[in-house]
Design an enzyme around this catalytic site. Sequence first.
Site, PDB file in Angstrom:
ATOM      1  N   THR A  51     -25.386 -65.402  22.326  1.00 43.53           N
ATOM      2  CA  THR A  51     -26.074 -66.219  21.316  1.00 43.53           C
ATOM      3  C   THR A  51     -25.085 -66.696  20.249  1.00 43.53           C
ATOM      4  OG1 THR A  51     -26.784 -64.225  20.130  1.00 43.53           O
ATOM      5  CG2 THR A  51     -28.361 -65.197  21.664  1.00 43.53           C
ATOM      6  N   ASN A 111     -23.969 -60.604  19.324  1.00 37.35           N
ATOM      7  CA  ASN A 111     -24.329 -60.924  20.704  1.00 37.35           C
ATOM      8  C   ASN A 111     -23.396 -62.046  21.154  1.00 37.35           C
ATOM      9  OD1 ASN A 111     -25.476 -62.389  22.931  1.00 37.35           O
ATOM     10  ND2 ASN A 111     -27.464 -61.473  22.509  1.00 37.35           N
ATOM     11  N   GLY A 166     -34.350 -70.503  17.015  1.00 32.58           N
ATOM     12  CA  GLY A 166     -33.566 -70.870  18.184  1.00 32.58           C
ATOM     13  C   GLY A 166     -32.194 -70.224  18.154  1.00 32.58           C
ATOM     14  N   THR A 167     -31.993 -69.370  17.159  1.00 32.25           N
ATOM     15  CA  THR A 167     -30.671 -68.815  16.884  1.00 32.25           C
ATOM     16  C   THR A 167     -30.393 -67.523  17.636  1.00 32.25           C
ATOM     17  OG1 THR A 167     -31.814 -67.932  14.967  1.00 32.25           O
ATOM     18  CG2 THR A 167     -30.386 -69.813  14.604  1.00 32.25           C
ATOM     19  N   GLY A 174     -24.102 -69.642  12.340  1.00 31.81           N
ATOM     20  CA  GLY A 174     -24.754 -70.861  12.789  1.00 31.81           C
ATOM     21  C   GLY A 174     -24.083 -72.151  12.364  1.00 31.81           C
ATOM     22  N   GLU A 175     -23.681 -72.242  11.119  1.00 35.10           N
ATOM     23  CA  GLU A 175     -23.244 -73.533  10.602  1.00 35.10           C
ATOM     24  C   GLU A 175     -21.726 -73.728  10.657  1.00 35.10           C
ATOM     25  OE1 GLU A 175     -25.272 -72.567   6.997  1.00 35.10           O
ATOM     26  OE2 GLU A 175     -26.683 -74.217   7.257  1.00 35.10           O
ATOM     27  N   GLY A 180     -34.788 -76.079  13.119  1.00 33.01           N
ATOM     28  CA  GLY A 180     -35.118 -76.349  11.718  1.00 33.01           C
ATOM     29  C   GLY A 180     -34.034 -77.197  11.100  1.00 33.01           C
ATOM     30  N   PHE A 181     -32.784 -76.700  11.169  1.00 32.71           N
ATOM     31  CA  PHE A 181     -31.615 -77.422  10.665  1.00 32.71           C
ATOM     32  C   PHE A 181     -31.756 -77.774   9.192  1.00 32.71           C
ATOM     33  CE2 PHE A 181     -32.032 -78.698  15.250  1.00 32.71           C
ATOM     34  CZ  PHE A 181     -31.099 -77.800  15.710  1.00 32.71           C
TER      35      PHE A 181
HETATM   36 MO1  MOS Z   1     -29.933 -74.574   6.640  1.00 35.45          MO
HETATM   37  S1  MOS Z   1     -29.448 -76.534   6.517  1.00 35.45           S
HETATM   38  O1  MOS Z   1     -29.573 -73.871   5.148  1.00 35.45           O
HETATM   39  O2  MOS Z   1     -31.369 -74.363   7.341  1.00 35.45           O
END
Ligand code: MOS
Length: 729
Positions: free
Chosen positions: A620, A617, A471-472, A690-691, A243-244
């Site tokens: 991941t 995890n 996908g996370t 994630g970010e 998604g990103f």
């Molecule tokens: Mo994110 S860029 O807040 O999916």
Amino acid sequence: MKVHFKQDEPDNANRLDGMKQDVLGKPVSRVEGLAKVTGTAPYAAEYPVANCAEGVLVTSTIARGDATHIDKDSVLSMPGVLAVIDDERLTTRAAQGTANEAPKQGPRQVCYWGQPIALVVAESFEQARDAAKHLGVEYREEGGAPLDPASAETEEQEDETVRQGDLAQAMRDAAHSVDVTYTTKGHASAAMEPHAAIAEWEGDRLTVHASLQMLNYNISELADALGVEEENIRLVSRFVGGGFGSKLGISEEVVAAALAARELGRPVRVVLSRQQVFQCIMRRSETTQRLRLAATSDGTLTGFGHEALVSNLPGEEFAEPVLQSSHFLYGGENRELMLMVARIHRMTAGSVRAPGEAAGMPALEAAMDVLAEKAGIDPVELRLRNIPEKNPEEGLPFSSHTLAQCLKQGADAFGWDSGPRRPRQRREGEWWIGTGMASAARVHNIAEARARVTLRPDGTALVETDMTDIGTGTYTILAQIAGEMLGLPPKTVMVDLGDTAHPRGPGSGGSWGAPSIGSAVYVACKAIREELAAKAGVAEDRLELKKGATSDGQEIGDLLGGKDLVREGHYEPGDIEDDYTASGFGAFFAEVRVNAYTGETRVDRMLGAFGFGRVLNAKTARSQCLGGITWSIGVALTEALEFDPRDGHLVNCDLAEYHVPVHRDVPDLEVAMVEERDGAASPIQAKGIGELGMCGGAAAIANAIYNACGARLFDYPMTPDRVLSVTAD
Ligand code: MOS
């Protein structure tokens, strides 16, 4: 039964550490991995739906004006063509739920080049695509649309403005000062799976299979856009190919498919082409950023200034939050921060991969390198000296702070040579070699979340929520949390996600997914444990569950008495959000090679050390970090949206011309996870991951380029021509 928990106080009991199943935090492979790699996990466009018609969007070829006439007759007689939908609700703003009105008769307003204005539907995709190419559209172009942020009208984002002390004076008094301006280019989300939707009506009930990040929010957007009650809509998004940010909100394919399916009385599929994904899905704004740093002779910051200019369409609320971590990362009592938005006619700017820090940190952390050089201080040491005790603007304490640990652990693991540095010290053949580093920071976000957990007498469990896994690793970590709490191997915990028939999750975005939905599952499981403990005659915090039984040998099935035990957990972030500044932290270290003749940069090795609360995890989590570091290579070296200054159209709208790092661009990456528990961040002591991996990494590469070849660059991406413009003799 529903169980509500609102977190107002830090929870430092670390209950999850006392559980006995011992699966949480372990490197469990993704539960849906086999289905994905064997092609049996259906993505949105692959859902088998009988009698499905195919829709192709038609997009505008002007930047501002009206589509005054859409000549449906020009294509309706073409083979297989079923309909042309030009309902105003399929245009961007309606499709984002901001224009809940009946379709207007008359011209469709165009705000940017590439904006969807109509959908052609046919029996086959090829027929629809052919007809879409031939659709006659007349425009009234409103010339002179502002296309360049540098000359457009700007507005100040007042809630971002900080003026504290006297920065100008601090700059004059400073032993060392830096006043530099950086630019970053616009970025595309560039998810591998294009946006896609299949819509199907049964009477007035609509089901849409789509590729979306936030079903809880998307269902309201779609209801608004269509003027349909939420209860009559079901959104399904079980597998999402990335998604990103680009799938946080619904976009035109969803609304268009729903409108067309209703008009035709049969299912309709709409899949964006790769070019359309680039042209009409939101972009990350380009930025211009001025950094001012004032420091004493030992490098202690006395002044901190960060002013940024970003852009968006007129009337859009979102402004790339470039200053997000600048507000708290380093000290300096004299502060000036300001964010301006230029109003231009490019596609909507929105959240793309770590909105804010992904653009702001590369500038800030490159400026810190300039300061380290001026002050003659090791860059790691400079950062260590400037970690504030508390938030330097709001005075709030930090929920936890791992920057120092990440800097030290990362430097050790990388083999960082500490001390003052000089460029052009190492050359191998035609390559200059150098190293650089940067800090990482990404604010911790958390959101309300609901999940239903069912414990069954056969010793299995089911977790249900409309949360997505983009996908996370959401499927896997939820199986681990429930497994740990209920004493079950993760394989016996079924996780059913991505369906609005289930309780509302928080959706996937802003790295809030795992801590938010993980906490809802935790709350539900805790309630189930209380029930089991009562049946077993012990206190809940003494109940030890492992492999489906209590420590004194009572089987869960027996305790349940043959019946399912169901609890819906509802987690709500409480006042705690106002009591702490919560952020993930980290440090990047990079070694690069820069070609003395071509200016090409190759990243030879890169390491990130990150602290983000409990690791749910190890596998991941590490994969998330690897992805983040990979993105930061893109920001540093290749990713840039290029717009034609004459008509505002996006020039590089495919993955050949918009280059995200591919396998050959990414060396072996190393990740060091700095374990911690952050009880103020969430009841499960976890923060977002994630970010974080992309927030600042580009600066480590920029700083390494300087150390290698002496090219101090101020514009990202640092392409060969830019390197050569400085180094060419
Ligand atoms: Mo994110 S860029 O807040 O999916």
